[in-house]
Write a protein that holds these residues in place. Structure first.
Motif, mmCIF file in Angstrom:
data_model
loop_
_atom_site.group_PDB
_atom_site.id
_atom_site.type_symbol
_atom_site.label_atom_id
_atom_site.label_comp_id
_atom_site.label_asym_id
_atom_site.label_seq_id
_atom_site.Cartn_x
_atom_site.Cartn_y
_atom_site.Cartn_z
ATOM 1 N N LEU A 184 0.838 -1.178 0.000
ATOM 2 C CA LEU A 184 0.000 0.000 0.000
ATOM 3 C C LEU A 184 0.883 1.242 0.000
ATOM 4 O O LEU A 184 1.776 1.379 0.830
ATOM 5 N N VAL A 185 0.625 2.127 -0.942
ATOM 6 C CA VAL A 185 1.416 3.346 -1.091
ATOM 7 C C VAL A 185 0.450 4.520 -1.172
ATOM 8 O O VAL A 185 -0.584 4.455 -1.856
ATOM 9 N N LEU A 186 0.768 5.591 -0.463
ATOM 10 C CA LEU A 186 -0.065 6.779 -0.466
ATOM 11 C C LEU A 186 0.525 7.831 -1.388
ATOM 12 O O LEU A 186 1.728 8.087 -1.360
ATOM 13 N N PHE A 187 -0.318 8.424 -2.209
ATOM 14 C CA PHE A 187 0.069 9.566 -3.034
ATOM 15 C C PHE A 187 -0.610 10.803 -2.455
ATOM 16 O O PHE A 187 -1.846 10.885 -2.449
ATOM 17 N N ASP A 188 0.184 11.730 -1.971
ATOM 18 C CA ASP A 188 -0.344 12.929 -1.323
ATOM 19 C C ASP A 188 -0.571 14.014 -2.373
ATOM 20 O O ASP A 188 0.382 14.500 -2.993
ATOM 21 N N SER A 189 -1.818 14.408 -2.534
ATOM 22 C CA SER A 189 -2.156 15.448 -3.509
ATOM 23 C C SER A 189 -1.605 16.814 -3.111
ATOM 24 O O SER A 189 -1.495 17.711 -3.950
ATOM 25 N N CYS A 190 -1.275 16.957 -1.820
ATOM 26 C CA CYS A 190 -0.761 18.234 -1.277
ATOM 27 C C CYS A 190 -1.761 19.374 -1.446
ATOM 28 O O CYS A 190 -1.376 20.540 -1.546
ATOM 29 N N VAL A 191 -3.038 19.019 -1.479
ATOM 30 C CA VAL A 191 -4.082 20.043 -1.461
ATOM 31 C C VAL A 191 -5.054 19.705 -0.343
ATOM 32 O O VAL A 191 -5.242 18.544 0.016
ATOM 33 N N LYS A 192 -5.619 20.718 0.252
ATOM 34 C CA LYS A 192 -6.660 20.545 1.255
ATOM 35 C C LYS A 192 -7.622 21.709 1.076
ATOM 36 O O LYS A 192 -7.317 22.841 1.422
ATOM 37 N N HIS A 193 -8.761 21.425 0.468
ATOM 38 C CA HIS A 193 -9.722 22.482 0.209
ATOM 39 C C HIS A 193 -10.428 22.891 1.503
ATOM 40 O O HIS A 193 -10.673 22.068 2.379
ATOM 41 N N SER A 194 -10.758 24.138 1.607
ATOM 42 C CA SER A 194 -11.194 24.714 2.881
ATOM 43 C C SER A 194 -12.547 24.202 3.345
ATOM 44 O O SER A 194 -12.912 24.403 4.501
ATOM 45 N N HIS A 195 -13.317 23.548 2.473
ATOM 46 C CA HIS A 195 -14.654 23.124 2.879
ATOM 47 C C HIS A 195 -14.682 21.701 3.445
ATOM 48 O O HIS A 195 -15.732 21.083 3.498
ATOM 49 N N LEU A 196 -13.546 21.191 3.942
ATOM 50 C CA LEU A 196 -13.544 19.850 4.518
ATOM 51 C C LEU A 196 -14.513 19.750 5.688
ATOM 52 O O LEU A 196 -15.388 18.889 5.724
ATOM 53 N N THR A 197 -14.357 20.634 6.675
ATOM 54 C CA THR A 197 -15.185 20.531 7.876
ATOM 55 C C THR A 197 -16.654 20.745 7.548
ATOM 56 O O THR A 197 -17.513 19.963 7.944
ATOM 57 N N SER A 198 -16.963 21.813 6.813
ATOM 58 C CA SER A 198 -18.359 22.096 6.483
ATOM 59 C C SER A 198 -18.929 21.006 5.580
ATOM 60 O O SER A 198 -20.076 20.580 5.753
ATOM 61 N N GLY A 199 -18.123 20.535 4.611
ATOM 62 C CA GLY A 199 -18.590 19.486 3.715
ATOM 63 C C GLY A 199 -18.847 18.182 4.447
ATOM 64 O O GLY A 199 -19.847 17.498 4.196
ATOM 65 N N TYR A 200 -17.959 17.852 5.359
ATOM 66 C CA TYR A 200 -18.121 16.638 6.162
ATOM 67 C C TYR A 200 -19.420 16.720 6.956
ATOM 68 O O TYR A 200 -20.246 15.796 6.943
#
Length: 393
Positions: A209-225
């Protein structure tokens, strides 16, 4: 890697507090092999702790002294009186820790003053649950340091409560449970309704298992969740009214869901449809792992991404690109986005001898498409939170 982290955190403690720490603890991040966004819907999940950690170095302090946190990675300190009534602070990172103290005090724990420095090699914002490692690692330390006698299950619930009440994210229990109960070289199948769990050997054979990090975090994570959770909860309410015989949400059938589609609305329907399918995929994945059937496991990962992207709608252009392009490569059995969504990592099942080739190919394509340097994290499945002695380091 952990040796360097421990050494650096010890040094940070000594510099900040002008004394040596007494004890050292490691709290791991986690991957979720499959079972995304079902942990708050009576579903099964398949997480595992990984060999990336938050390191805490700690020392009990005098009774009349303030308690002090030092976040070495931020070069930032927060101090407070452990005997005062605790409320959320302006410093966001401190609330994960204050919330733990608050939850323990609500349960009658008698906490005393302490000094803690912590540092991490868990990539933040990548869907590897650094927040759960922070909460539960700290809870584990207080439990041990002050002989509070909370069970492991209680420590996980304390971490979850901290995130609910002091951070404001209505997370499920999976991340905290994985951090506390992780077992080396095993995945955990967790029943998020009863919190019963069992382990399956993670024998991946020629794959990893290998993770590819997009290196992005859009600001609507908390609200979207939180919005998606509200959609699912609204559907659950109508299901409970129409089908009172369904005691666990996961026992809802697709026929039942289709019968109330117009009543709940298109968007809650799609969210709920995804959840029910994902619960079944987790069970299938556990069987596949136990039989060493990597082809089936890979197919299930890819199906999950399709659901997260099109039905639950928590993916983003960057993650969709990573999964799509990775899946085209020889030696890749499956890929999906992992974590809460809107950024973070993809998790990929890749043949060992193809990892370097695939990683370099995707890094090049991703840079060309988005102008972002993708990061690659091979991961190994590790134990949960533990104290580190000199012999163990």
């Amino acid at each position: 890697m952990s040796e360097q982290l421990i050494s650096a955190t010890k040094s940070a403690f000594k510099k900040q507090f002008s004394s040596n720490a007494e004890r050292v603890f490691l709290a791991p991040g986690r991957i979720n092999v499959i079972g995304e966004h079902v942990d708050y819907s009576d579903g099964f999940v398949l997480p595992a702790s990984i060999d990336k950690y938050i390191c805490f170095v700690v020392k009990a302090s005098g009774q009349n002294e303030k308690s002090r946190f030092f976040a070495a990675d931020f070069d930032d300190e927060f101090s407070f009186d452990i005997y005062d009534k605790l409320v959320p602070a302006e410093k966001h990172w401190a609330n994960y820790l204050l919330g733990v103290c608050h939850a323990m005090k609500q349960r009658g724990a008698e906490l005393k003053s302490f000094q803690i420095a912590f540092s991490s090699n868990i990539p933040m914002g990548s869907g590897l649950s650094s927040s759960a490692a922070l909460e539960c690692g700290f809870a584990f330390i207080l439990n041990d340091l002050f002989s509070l006698n909370f069970t492991k299950k209680e420590l996980a619930l304390i971490g979850q409560q901290a995130e609910h009440e002091f951070v404001g994210v209505k997370c499920g229990i999976m991340d905290q449970f994985a951090s506390v109960f992780g077992k080396k070289d095993h995945v955990m199948m967790l029943d998020c309704h009863s919190l019963n769990h069992k382990y399956f050997p993670a024998e991946l054979g020629d794959f990893e298992l290998v993770l590819f990090d997009s290196c992005v975090k859009h600001s609507h994570l908390t609200s979207g969740y939180n919005d998606r959770r509200k959609d699912v909860e609204a559907a659950k309410k109508i299901i409970n009214e129409k089908y009172p015989q369904v005691l666990k949400f996961r026992d809802t059938t697709f026929e039942m869901l289709n019968n109330i589609k117009e009543e709940i609305g298109e968007q809650p329907y799609l969210r709920t449809f995804y959840i029910l399918k994902e619960i079944k995929r987790v069970e299938a994945a556990a069987v596949a792992l136990s039989k060493g059937n990597m082809i089936t496991l890979g197919n299930l990962l890819t199906e999950t991404h399709e659901g997260l992207s099109k039905e639950f709608e928590v993916s983003c252009d960057e993650l969709d690109f990573l999964v799509s392009e990775t899946s085209k490569n020889k030696g890749v059995l499956g890929a999906r986005m992992m974590g809460g969504g809107f950024g973070g990592c993809s998790i990929n099942l890749i043949k060992k001898d193809a990892v370097d080739r695939v990683s370099e190919n995707i890094k090049e394509l991703y840079l060309k498409e988005f102008g972002i340097e993708m990061k690659v994290y091979p991961v190994k499945i590790s134990d949960g939170i533990k104290e580190c002695t000199d012999d163990a380091i």
